[in-house]
Scaffold this motif. Structure first.
Motif, PDB file in Angstrom:
ATOM      1  N   HIS A   1      -1.280  13.536  -3.005  1.00 46.77           N
ATOM      2  CA  HIS A   1      -0.335  13.035  -3.858  1.00 46.77           C
ATOM      3  C   HIS A   1      -0.102  11.726  -4.127  1.00 46.77           C
ATOM      4  N   ASP A   2      -1.103  10.916  -3.816  1.00 45.65           N
ATOM      5  CA  ASP A   2      -1.406   9.342  -4.270  1.00 45.65           C
ATOM      6  C   ASP A   2      -0.187   8.646  -3.809  1.00 45.65           C
ATOM      7  N   LEU A   3       0.422   8.688  -2.490  1.00 43.34           N
ATOM      8  CA  LEU A   3       1.494   8.096  -2.006  1.00 43.34           C
ATOM      9  C   LEU A   3       1.226   6.911  -1.581  1.00 43.34           C
ATOM     10  N   ALA A   4       2.121   5.843  -1.711  1.00 48.69           N
ATOM     11  CA  ALA A   4       1.840   4.688  -0.939  1.00 48.69           C
ATOM     12  C   ALA A   4       2.626   4.878   0.491  1.00 48.69           C
ATOM     13  N   VAL A   5       2.330   4.298   1.343  1.00 50.34           N
ATOM     14  CA  VAL A   5       2.507   4.428   2.839  1.00 50.34           C
ATOM     15  C   VAL A   5       3.177   3.288   3.628  1.00 50.34           C
TER      16      VAL A   5
ATOM     17  N   THR B   1       7.447  15.809  -4.606  1.00 49.78           N
ATOM     18  CA  THR B   1       7.828  16.058  -6.061  1.00 49.78           C
ATOM     19  C   THR B   1       7.000  15.260  -7.008  1.00 49.78           C
ATOM     20  N   PRO B   2       6.762  15.512  -8.041  1.00 49.67           N
ATOM     21  CA  PRO B   2       6.150  14.562  -9.258  1.00 49.67           C
ATOM     22  C   PRO B   2       6.675  13.019  -9.067  1.00 49.67           C
ATOM     23  N   ARG B   3       7.970  12.890  -8.330  1.00 46.10           N
ATOM     24  CA  ARG B   3       8.625  11.656  -8.612  1.00 46.10           C
ATOM     25  C   ARG B   3       8.393  10.904  -7.344  1.00 46.10           C
ATOM     26  N   THR B   4       7.915  11.531  -6.220  1.00 45.27           N
ATOM     27  CA  THR B   4       7.695  10.992  -5.025  1.00 45.27           C
ATOM     28  C   THR B   4       6.722   9.772  -5.132  1.00 45.27           C
ATOM     29  N   ARG B   5       7.004   8.625  -4.720  1.00 44.64           N
ATOM     30  CA  ARG B   5       6.153   7.670  -5.020  1.00 44.64           C
ATOM     31  C   ARG B   5       5.574   6.940  -3.464  1.00 44.64           C
ATOM     32  N   ALA B   6       6.224   7.208  -2.402  1.00 49.38           N
ATOM     33  CA  ALA B   6       5.928   6.607  -1.237  1.00 49.38           C
ATOM     34  C   ALA B   6       6.710   7.245  -0.032  1.00 49.38           C
ATOM     35  N   ILE B   7       6.046   7.197   1.183  1.00 51.42           N
ATOM     36  CA  ILE B   7       6.512   7.705   2.139  1.00 51.42           C
ATOM     37  C   ILE B   7       6.477   6.750   3.683  1.00 51.42           C
ATOM     38  N   ILE B   8       7.583   6.856   3.966  1.00 51.96           N
ATOM     39  CA  ILE B   8       7.774   5.709   5.339  1.00 51.96           C
ATOM     40  C   ILE B   8       7.463   6.589   6.526  1.00 51.96           C
ATOM     41  N   ILE B   9       6.342   6.164   7.338  1.00 52.33           N
ATOM     42  CA  ILE B   9       6.340   6.788   8.643  1.00 52.33           C
ATOM     43  C   ILE B   9       6.535   5.732   9.758  1.00 52.33           C
ATOM     44  N   ASN B  10       7.352   6.344  10.850  1.00 52.93           N
ATOM     45  CA  ASN B  10       7.401   5.332  11.896  1.00 52.93           C
ATOM     46  C   ASN B  10       6.649   6.242  13.374  1.00 52.93           C
ATOM     47  N   ASP B  11       5.489   5.902  13.428  1.00 50.41           N
ATOM     48  CA  ASP B  11       4.896   6.353  14.496  1.00 50.41           C
ATOM     49  C   ASP B  11       5.170   5.683  15.660  1.00 50.41           C
TER      50      ASP B  11
ATOM     51  N   PRO C   1      -3.244  -3.581   1.716  1.00 49.66           N
ATOM     52  CA  PRO C   1      -4.120  -4.063   0.740  1.00 49.66           C
ATOM     53  C   PRO C   1      -3.846  -5.252   0.291  1.00 49.66           C
ATOM     54  N   ARG C   2      -4.939  -6.117  -0.187  1.00 49.48           N
ATOM     55  CA  ARG C   2      -4.711  -7.327  -0.754  1.00 49.48           C
ATOM     56  C   ARG C   2      -3.725  -7.178  -2.179  1.00 49.48           C
ATOM     57  N   GLU C   3      -3.851  -6.301  -2.971  1.00 49.90           N
ATOM     58  CA  GLU C   3      -2.646  -6.188  -4.245  1.00 49.90           C
ATOM     59  C   GLU C   3      -1.495  -6.297  -3.696  1.00 49.90           C
ATOM     60  N   ILE C   4      -1.132  -5.681  -2.768  1.00 50.23           N
ATOM     61  CA  ILE C   4       0.377  -5.596  -2.051  1.00 50.23           C
ATOM     62  C   ILE C   4       0.638  -6.736  -1.368  1.00 50.23           C
ATOM     63  N   ILE C   5      -0.142  -7.384  -0.566  1.00 49.64           N
ATOM     64  CA  ILE C   5       0.159  -8.206   0.264  1.00 49.64           C
ATOM     65  C   ILE C   5       0.305  -9.647  -0.556  1.00 49.64           C
TER      66      ILE C   5
ATOM     67  N   LYS D   1      10.516  -5.389   1.234  1.00 45.94           N
ATOM     68  CA  LYS D   1       9.505  -5.872   0.388  1.00 45.94           C
ATOM     69  C   LYS D   1       8.429  -4.930   0.012  1.00 45.94           C
ATOM     70  N   PHE D   2       8.334  -3.904   0.916  1.00 46.37           N
ATOM     71  CA  PHE D   2       7.279  -2.685   0.520  1.00 46.37           C
ATOM     72  C   PHE D   2       8.012  -1.915  -0.657  1.00 46.37           C
ATOM     73  N   ILE D   3       9.254  -1.733  -0.370  1.00 49.51           N
ATOM     74  CA  ILE D   3      10.093  -0.804  -1.503  1.00 49.51           C
ATOM     75  C   ILE D   3      10.064  -1.526  -2.757  1.00 49.51           C
ATOM     76  N   MET D   4      10.253  -3.002  -2.885  1.00 47.45           N
ATOM     77  CA  MET D   4      10.250  -3.622  -3.905  1.00 47.45           C
ATOM     78  C   MET D   4       8.966  -3.556  -4.798  1.00 47.45           C
ATOM     79  N   ALA D   5       7.850  -3.480  -3.843  1.00 43.05           N
ATOM     80  CA  ALA D   5       6.391  -3.952  -4.321  1.00 43.05           C
ATOM     81  C   ALA D   5       5.850  -2.315  -4.590  1.00 43.05           C
ATOM     82  N   CYS D   6       6.293  -1.245  -4.225  1.00 45.37           N
ATOM     83  CA  CYS D   6       5.506  -0.188  -4.519  1.00 45.37           C
ATOM     84  C   CYS D   6       6.634   0.878  -5.241  1.00 45.37           C
TER      85      CYS D   6
END
Length: 398
Positions: free
Chosen positions: A196-200, A162-172, A251-255, A105-110
């Motif tokens: 780089h204005d990435l969704a996380v 890169t300019p096409r990077t939209r998001a990063i997944i971090i598994n701490d 964030p409310r807009e993603i939730i 759902k994160f991938i679909m939203a972002c």
């Protein structure tokens, strides 16, 4: 029957294939020591089970709000805030049927098709699967190992943006490595995400499974809660793996998007299970403490035995319930230098130990020369750990 082209991009969790092979070996009359799957053989705390049963008897067996029952959303926001220093409200929480749905759902939203998403490798295989299934470009970043364990190669990660990077997944507090970020790593990751204005996506499934120190969330860093979605699951802390309950927090807009996806995908998460989880968050906490004590005892027994083996080197992580020992020397000595599958099969047949290898957690990266296996100790008690790993120690010495 014509199958849609997108299905060819859908991966799987290959640890389940290892489980099937182990079951077949056991059915043939052999003893099996199940180190392969991160399931839990520890009972769910009694107060959680009783609360769910009370809810069933009270008629909580129908539909409920798609984002989850308000009482649970509010309690979870308060619990997360207390542990992470955040300021989430009920509106920032969408309950899910497990932690895993949060990934898709994160991938679909972002992410739009064709955009790039950075993900950890070795790492949970569903990250790569969901990115590619939804038409994105999955870009793996790597870890380095030193004497204290595993750490993100931050210079390598930065080089991948890169300019096409939209998001990063971090598994701490990471599966399979057991790794946790240092404060310096978190600060660098936050700086990169904001620059780089990435969704996380912050996969914090193991945030509460730690044996020393204190877990810290990237969402606690100023500016990160506004761009991050926390993957929360009740499976680990409360030994509720089969109950299938988790949450997306952000964030409310993603939730709001995630809640809309809930309507389309599953309508709502199980009603009475949510009441059990509410009791887990607000009621007696002796159950989670007992779970942690049991897991720590298992970790200590497993690490001690692994490090006593010829050709095996295993750090002792302070979090998760996974071990990722290096077996480069052992594999070479046994004649399986590059053949993980045959190595794991040889171990199963000769010792009864069923385990995963590095290949179950992503394709090997360029220049990767060291060899690793993963052992989960959440589904096997201390006696089984000792018996199985003593058999593995004899195998390693031969």
């Amino acid at each position: 029957m014509h199958i849609a082209d997108r299905i060819s991009r859908l991966g799987t969790e290959t640890a389940f294939a290892v489980a099937a092979r182990a079951a077949a070996h056991k059915a043939a009359g052999h003893e099996v020591f199940p180190f392969h799957l991160g399931d839990m053989n520890i009972p769910t705390p009694a107060n959680v089970m009783e609360a769910a049963c009370r809810a069933m008897r009270a008629g909580k067996t129908g539909y409920c709000p798609s984002p989850g029952i308000p009482e649970l959303r509010d309690a979870l926001a308060l619990d997360v805030n207390a542990a992470r220093g955040t300021s989430y409200a009920m509106e920032n929480v969408a309950i899910q049927p497990g932690g895993k749905p949060v990934i898709g759902k994160f991938i679909m939203a972002c992410m739009n098709p064709g955009e790039e998403v950075l993900y950890p490798n070795p790492g949970y295989p569903i990250y790569e699967s969901q990115i590619e299934y939804h038409g994105g470009v999955a870009v793996p970043y790597r870890y380095l190992r030193d004497t204290s364990g595993f750490h993100i190669d931050l210079d390598h990660l930065q080089s991948l943006i890169t300019p096409r990077t939209r998001a990063i997944i971090i598994n701490d507090l990471q599966n399979p490595l057991g790794a946790q970020c240092s404060d310096a790593e978190r600060n660098r990751l936050a700086e990169l995400a904001m620059r780089h204005d990435l969704a996380v996506l912050l996969d914090e499934a193991y945030f509460d499974i730690r044996y020393g120190g204190k877990s810290v969330s990237l969402a606690s860093i100023p500016g990160m809660a506004e761009r991050s979605v926390i993957l929360y699951t009740f499976s680990k802390k409360f030994a509720m793996t089969g109950w299938r309950l988790g949450a997306a927090i952000g964030p409310r807009e993603i939730i709001d998007v995630v809640a809309k996806l809930n309507v389309n995908d599953e309508s709502c998460s199980n009603h009475f299970v949510q009441h059990g989880a509410l009791e887990g968050l607000t009621g007696d906490q002796s159950g989670p403490l007992a779970i942690l004590s049991t897991l720590k005892e298992r970790r200590d027994a497993a690490v001690e035995l692994l490090n006593s083996m010829s050709g095996v080197d295993c750090p002792s992580p302070e979090a998760t319930f996974y071990l990722f020992p290096e077996v480069t020397e052992l594999m070479s000595r046994k004649g399986f230098t590059d053949d993980y599958a045959s190595f794991a099969e040889d171990i199963l047949v000769k010792t009864g130990v069923s385990l995963c290898t590095r290949l179950h957690f992503g394709r090997p990266l360029h220049g990767e020369e060291r060899r690793f296996i993963r052992l989960a100790y959440s589904g096997i008690d201390v006696d089984g750990i000792r018996k199985g790993l003593l058999a593995l120690k004899t195998y390693a010495a031969q």
